[in-house]
Design an enzyme around this catalytic site. Structure first.
Site, PDB file in Angstrom:
ATOM      1  N   ASN A   7       0.875  -1.169   0.000  1.00 51.37           N
ATOM      2  CA  ASN A   7       0.000   0.000   0.000  1.00 51.37           C
ATOM      3  C   ASN A   7       0.916   1.224   0.000  1.00 51.37           C
ATOM      4  OD1 ASN A   7      -1.825   2.012   0.612  1.00 51.37           O
ATOM      5  ND2 ASN A   7      -2.856   0.890   2.242  1.00 51.37           N
ATOM      6  N   ARG A  91      -2.397  -1.432  -3.738  1.00 49.32           N
ATOM      7  CA  ARG A  91      -3.469  -0.446  -3.690  1.00 49.32           C
ATOM      8  C   ARG A  91      -3.165   0.635  -4.717  1.00 49.32           C
ATOM      9  NH1 ARG A  91      -4.003   4.385   0.330  1.00 49.32           N
ATOM     10  NH2 ARG A  91      -6.023   5.183  -0.287  1.00 49.32           N
ATOM     11  N   HIS A 181     -11.437   6.205  -1.123  1.00 51.92           N
ATOM     12  CA  HIS A 181     -11.522   5.422   0.114  1.00 51.92           C
ATOM     13  C   HIS A 181     -12.385   4.164  -0.066  1.00 51.92           C
ATOM     14  CE1 HIS A 181     -10.667   8.747   3.385  1.00 51.92           C
ATOM     15  NE2 HIS A 181      -9.577   8.296   2.831  1.00 51.92           N
ATOM     16  N   ARG A 242      -7.532  18.904   4.817  1.00 47.16           N
ATOM     17  CA  ARG A 242      -8.349  19.277   3.650  1.00 47.16           C
ATOM     18  C   ARG A 242      -9.637  19.955   4.107  1.00 47.16           C
ATOM     19  NH1 ARG A 242      -8.187  13.420   1.311  1.00 47.16           N
ATOM     20  NH2 ARG A 242      -5.942  13.192   1.109  1.00 47.16           N
ATOM     21  N   GLU A 390      -7.507  -2.554   5.729  1.00 45.19           N
ATOM     22  CA  GLU A 390      -7.405  -2.392   4.275  1.00 45.19           C
ATOM     23  C   GLU A 390      -6.484  -3.428   3.652  1.00 45.19           C
ATOM     24  OE1 GLU A 390      -6.789   1.499   2.706  1.00 45.19           O
ATOM     25  OE2 GLU A 390      -7.829   2.456   4.351  1.00 45.19           O
TER      26      GLU A 390
END
Ligand code: ADP
Length: 408
Positions: A7, A91, A181, A242, A390
């Site tokens: 990842n 990923r 996501h 963000r 994940e």
């Protein structure tokens, strides 16, 4: 089957080596053993490698690591005594319109991921560096699979994926809501399903992935039908750095007033806004919670704004789904902060969402893949915490893809 999961972030690499069972394509593969898990941070300079291997326990090392190939080589130095890797799962953040599922990586797939850099300049270069780095180290004979963060959101219906822009302009530039996501939201739904025994077919879920990046997804029958991130991961919730949603006119207004290019304003929105910008202090929720306790008003307000935006989205998604069977919290904040979960859900009793204070408080630091119910018995909208994993999800997808290919 020994699966290596990579990842890759812009300056980090998370690694997991898993032993996955052989089986038919339709069977859900679950890892039988974790042989190694680790993370390299600070790629491009002085880096640290935190590693935990089966049998040998945890270790931490530091050295200069110029790029992802070197990071992978460094990890591989610790793999010598471990079994041979049979397949690698990567990923990849942006799969564009083309990739609705995970795929075996070949030259054509690599070229398409590269072409998508135009749409994901901040993210796809890291994924590509990870793929190329793994090929440098392992050669091209070991099969590799790309698992896309956008793929789960391919099911967004037209009204959820379309911006109200001139049609021709939007299609010429491939401007639409892609959603991100996806791996996290899919694994939150899978964690909920495993914990409750649901098949997901009849369930309406709202999954909240609250980490440094934050997003919320409405899931009906196991499919994403609305999500808060859009053309890029900037849209939606207030995040660590963000801004999330804002009036697009602010970009040209600030660009003109501050005499900077629009791209610089976009950088402020990505890197200097959100919890960090509003608090003027940090993007770390733990620090903000401590500062708010010590009466730092801006820290307290940043948290308030964060929770308000999440609740506003939850309300919208209840409308989109026509109520929900469950709300599922995940990510560093969602998994570990009972206070934030309670504040997001505050005042939602009208829809049947009632948290149980004791269960909520107890549901922290769950093991990867673990889950807990935090709502009261009989709440019509239940609430859960899932420690999403994940890397295991990427491994499952990787095995599924290889089995499907073998079955052809
Ligand atoms: P990323 O999106 O980078 O993977 P994580 O999912 O690790 O990030 O989430 C990082 C966020 O989780 C940080 O804001 C961190 O402060 C927050 N976090 C971690 N543990 C706690 C905790 N116990 N209480 C509140 N926030 C926490």
């Amino acid at each position: 089957m020994i699966v290596l999961v990579l990842n890759s972030g812009s300056s980090s690499l998370k690694v997991r080596l898993l032993d996955m069972p052989e089986g038919a394509p339709q069977e859900e593969p679950k890892p039988t053993r974790t042989l190694l898990s680790g993370v390299v941070k600070g790629i491009g300079g002085k880096s640290t490698l935190e590693l935990s291997t089966e049998g040998e326990g945890a270790s931490k090392k530091t050295q200069l690591v110029p790029d992802h190939s070197s990071a992978i080589r460094w990890v591989f130095e610790h793999l010598n005594a471990l079994p041979q890797v049979e397949v690698v799962g990567h990923r990849v953040v942006h799969g564009g319109e083309r990739f609705s599922q995970s795929v075996i990586i070949d030259e054509a797939v690599l070229a398409e991921i590269e072409a998508l850099i135009e749409l994901a300049p901040l993210h796809n270069p890291a994924s590509l560096a990870g793929i190329r780095g793994a090929r440098d180290v392992m050669g091209s004979t070991v099969p590799m699979v790309a698992v896309f963060d956008t793929a789960f959101h391919h099911s967004l219906p037209p009204s959820a994926r379309t911006y109200a822009l001139p049609h021709e302009l939007a299609s010429r530039h491939r401007i639409r809501r892609y959603g991100f996501h996806g791996i996290a939201h899919a694994s939150l739904a899978a964690g909920y399903a495993a914990f409750t025994g649901s098949t997901l077919k009849a369930d309406r879920l709202i999954t909240l992935q609250l980490g440094n990046g934050c997003s919320v997804t409405a899931i009906a029958g196991g499919k994403s039908i609305e999500t808060s991130m859009g053309f890029t991961p900037l849209e939606g919730l207030v995040m660590g750095t963000r801004s999330g949603d804002l009036d697009p006119s602010i970009v040209s207004y600030l660009s003109e007033r501050e005499k900077v290019e629009a791209i610089e304003v976009e950088r402020w929105l990505n890197e200097q806004s959100g919890l960090l910008g509003v608090s003027g202090r940090t993007n770390d929720m733990r620090e903000l919670e401590a500062a708010a306790q010590a009466h730092d008003e801006r820290a307290a307000f940043a948290i308030e704004l964060f929770c308000y935006r999440a609740r506003k989205y939850m309300g919208a998604y209840l409308a989109v789904l026509g109520s929900a069977d469950a709300i599922v919290f995940g990510g560093g904040i969602g998994e570990n902060s009972p206070t934030i979960r309670a504040r997001i859900c505050a005042g939602m009793e009208w829809c049947g969402l009632r948290l149980d204070a004791e269960r909520n408080k107890a549901a922290v630091r769950l093991p990867p893949g673990g889950a807990a119910r935090i709502s009261q018995d009989g709440a019509t909208v239940a609430a859960y915490v899932v420690a999403d994993d994940e890397e295991t999800w990427i491994a499952r997808e990787t095995v599924r893809c290889v089995r499907l290919k073998d079955a052809v």
